[in-house]
Design an enzyme around this catalytic site. Structure first.
Site, PDB file in Angstrom:
ATOM      1  N   LYS A   1     -13.626 -12.928   6.758  1.00  0.00           N
ATOM      2  CA  LYS A   1     -14.667 -11.946   7.101  1.00  0.00           C
ATOM      3  C   LYS A   1     -15.966 -12.369   6.431  1.00  0.00           C
ATOM      4  CE  LYS A   1     -11.554  -7.981   7.297  1.00  0.00           C
ATOM      5  NZ  LYS A   1     -11.114  -6.932   6.357  1.00  0.00           N
TER       6      LYS A   1
ATOM      7  N   GLY B   1      -6.725  -7.021   1.450  1.00  0.00           N
ATOM      8  CA  GLY B   1      -5.391  -6.882   2.035  1.00  0.00           C
ATOM      9  C   GLY B   1      -4.695  -8.214   2.212  1.00  0.00           C
TER      10      GLY B   1
ATOM     11  N   ARG C   1       0.823  -1.213   0.000  1.00  0.00           N
ATOM     12  CA  ARG C   1       0.000   0.000   0.000  1.00  0.00           C
ATOM     13  C   ARG C   1       0.856   1.262   0.000  1.00  0.00           C
ATOM     14  NH1 ARG C   1      -4.901  -2.043   3.952  1.00  0.00           N
ATOM     15  NH2 ARG C   1      -6.369  -2.507   2.261  1.00  0.00           N
TER      16      ARG C   1
ATOM     17  N   GLY D   1     -12.503  -4.291   1.131  1.00  0.00           N
ATOM     18  CA  GLY D   1     -13.879  -3.912   1.443  1.00  0.00           C
ATOM     19  C   GLY D   1     -14.434  -2.951   0.405  1.00  0.00           C
TER      20      GLY D   1
HETATM   21  P1  ADP Z   1      -8.979 -10.184   2.601  1.00  0.00           P
HETATM   22  O1  ADP Z   1      -8.167  -9.326   3.540  1.00  0.00           O
HETATM   23  O2  ADP Z   1      -8.211 -10.649   1.423  1.00  0.00           O
HETATM   24  O3  ADP Z   1     -10.278  -9.543   2.245  1.00  0.00           O
HETATM   25  P2  ADP Z   1     -10.043 -11.661   4.839  1.00  0.00           P
HETATM   26  O4  ADP Z   1      -9.563 -10.605   5.738  1.00  0.00           O
HETATM   27  O5  ADP Z   1     -11.505 -11.874   4.705  1.00  0.00           O
HETATM   28  O6  ADP Z   1      -9.383 -11.530   3.397  1.00  0.00           O
HETATM   29  O7  ADP Z   1      -9.501 -13.078   5.315  1.00  0.00           O
HETATM   30  C1  ADP Z   1      -8.128 -13.389   5.378  1.00  0.00           C
HETATM   31  C2  ADP Z   1      -7.890 -14.458   6.400  1.00  0.00           C
HETATM   32  O8  ADP Z   1      -8.745 -15.568   6.187  1.00  0.00           O
HETATM   33  C3  ADP Z   1      -6.487 -15.020   6.370  1.00  0.00           C
HETATM   34  O9  ADP Z   1      -5.807 -14.540   7.503  1.00  0.00           O
HETATM   35  C4  ADP Z   1      -6.702 -16.534   6.390  1.00  0.00           C
HETATM   36  O10 ADP Z   1      -5.861 -17.186   7.314  1.00  0.00           O
HETATM   37  C5  ADP Z   1      -8.143 -16.653   6.812  1.00  0.00           C
HETATM   38  N1  ADP Z   1      -8.791 -17.913   6.404  1.00  0.00           N
HETATM   39  C6  ADP Z   1      -8.892 -18.430   5.169  1.00  0.00           C
HETATM   40  N2  ADP Z   1      -9.516 -19.614   5.199  1.00  0.00           N
HETATM   41  C7  ADP Z   1      -9.824 -19.873   6.483  1.00  0.00           C
HETATM   42  C8  ADP Z   1     -10.456 -20.950   7.161  1.00  0.00           C
HETATM   43  N3  ADP Z   1     -10.885 -22.027   6.510  1.00  0.00           N
HETATM   44  N4  ADP Z   1     -10.590 -20.856   8.509  1.00  0.00           N
HETATM   45  C9  ADP Z   1     -10.139 -19.786   9.165  1.00  0.00           C
HETATM   46  N5  ADP Z   1      -9.528 -18.735   8.589  1.00  0.00           N
HETATM   47  C10 ADP Z   1      -9.368 -18.780   7.259  1.00  0.00           C
HETATM   48 MG    MG Z   2      -8.301  -8.964   5.629  1.00  0.00          MG
END
Ligand code: ADP
Ligand code: MG
Length: 402
Positions: free
Chosen positions: A200, A358, A35, A382
């Site tokens: 999330k 992120g 970023r 988001g």
């Molecule tokens: P982004 O930041 O790309 O939008 P999120 O913040 O929603 O993604 O999620 C990222 C997190 O999701 C990572 O830290 C990863 O470890 C976690 N994650 C992915 N799959 C699982 C799962 N099956 N159970 C728990 N956590 C998970």
């Molecule tokens: Mg995230």
């Protein structure tokens, strides 16, 4: 929407830029500077134009009070390295020191203000409270440039209220992000595949509603999978689960079938007894998960299938890792998706891949892929999801009116 070009001659003018410098930190060490790098072109452009550049940004969620662990100081230092010129730092946002730095800035100089979220007014729900803070911020400068794509979906003082108080324009990063996202919402080249994952879950389920209208295939991985599997009546053990969304998800499954959208769920899952890097992994069928284990990645068959669908697409949007990629044992699904995306981007007929989020962007880099192997890595997870949902993003709407 006004762009930097529309602001006229910036020489000698004080320009307040909202950037998104919200990087992951390990102590004071930046673990992914994506970023910061993405913010450099706009800051450099303003400095090169002779502006006095004041950068404001946030880091983490400091609860409206100064938190030394969330100081932007190390980020300002990284920014200076990337710019190749010194960057001043104000230990507050609007106090006397900040005012002094703002008024002493010389043409082409850059200063970073401390974390705007150290002030509770930044994220206040009270318009007057936010407005008063925005007044103080506005007093530091002559012009506002909105370049923090990761925060344009937030109605916050440094994003939203400030744009009403100064001549305002959108920065190059936000412009570029919107151009790419527009290609996804208005007539994407088909097949258009969307890959969703991450943790999330409740934040992300809503986007599926509108994606069912636009995408040809929807691949579901990450923590979201288990609400789908549970909705189909399967055991999900101690996996992430949104109990109160089961009906919503059943609705999505039905809607997808009606619209002819290919909703692809994993057929195998990597499970382990605990959420830990050394917890022994096993691969099981998605409809036969043991009750005493949790799903931490999509299995190899699913990863291969997801990769096939991605490779045969023309346009792909990916948000959210397929598993807990931070732990080696649960990174394979995410790696397979990232690998397939690089193959799509490298194709001669020019597929478009967009990665939002992120952690997704961090995953791509951590797993050893270079940014330029992917079409576009968005700085806002988001924000990009809300854009795809067709929601009004306050930080952009206020610029439309400006
Ligand atoms: P982004 O930041 O790309 O939008 P999120 O913040 O929603 O993604 O999620 C990222 C997190 O999701 C990572 O830290 C990863 O470890 C976690 N994650 C992915 N799959 C699982 C799962 N099956 N159970 C728990 N956590 C998970
Ligand atoms: Mg995230």
């Amino acid at each position: 929407m006004k762009t930097i070009d529309d602001l006229g001659d910036l020489r000698g003018r004080r320009v307040l830029v909202r950037s998104d410098l919200n990087v992951p930190l390990d102590g004071t060490k930046i673990t992914d500077d994506g970023r910061v790098r993405a913010s450099v072109p706009t800051i450099r452009r303003l400095a090169d134009a002779g502006a006095k550049v004041l950068v404001m940004a946030h880091l983490g969620r400091p609860k409206g009070t100064p938190d030394p662990g969330l100081s932007l100081k190390p980020v300002a230092e990284r920014l200076a390295e990337l710019l190749g010129s010194p960057v001043l730092f104000a230990n507050d946002t609007v106090d006397e020191e900040a005012q002094h730095i703002a008024s002493a800035l010389r043409e082409g100089e850059v200063a970073v203000l401390e974390n705007v979220r150290f002030n509770p007014a930044e994220t206040s729900k009270d318009d007057a409270e936010r407005g008063a803070f925005a007044d103080q911020l506005a007093a530091l400068a002559d012009v506002f440039v909105s370049d923090g794509f990761g925060v344009v979906h937030r109605k916050q003082a440094s994003v939203y209220d400030i744009a009403d108080r100064l001549p305002a324009a959108v920065g190059g990063l936000v412009q570029a992000e919107i151009e790419v996202l527009e290609r996804l919402t208005s007539s994407p080249e088909r097949p258009y595949v969307v890959v969703l994952g991450g943790s999330k879950v409740s934040d992300k389920l809503g986007v599926i509603d509108s994606l069912i209208e636009t995408a040809d295939s929807l691949l579901i991985g990450g923590g979201m999978v288990f609400t789908f599997l549970a909705a189909q009546g399967h055991e999900v053990g101690s996996s992430l689960l949104e109990e109160d969304q089961l009906d919503v998800v059943r609705g999505y499954i039905e809607q997808a079938a009606q619209k002819g959208v290919d909703l692809v769920l994993p057929t195998d899952i990597v499970v382990a007894p605990e959420f830990a890097a050394d917890s022994p992994p096993t691969t099981v069928a998605a409809d036969a998960m043991p009750a005493d284990q949790m799903g931490l990645d999509i299995g190899p068959d699913s990863a291969a299938r997801f990769a096939d669908v991605i490779r045969s697409a023309h346009t792909v949007f990916w948000n959210g890792p397929m598993g807990v990629f931070e732990m080696d044992a649960f990174a394979a699904g995410t790696k397979a998706v990232a690998q397939a995306l690089t193959e799509l981007s490298a194709r001669e007929d020019g597929g478009l891949s967009v990665v939002g989020g992120g952690d997704s962007a961090a995953a791509v880099r951590q797993l050893g892929f270079a940014d330029d192997q992917l079409g576009h890595i968005s700085t806002g997870g988001g924000a990009s999801l809300e854009y795809l949902e067709g929601k009004t993003l306050p930080g952009l709407a206020i610029l439309e009116d400006a």
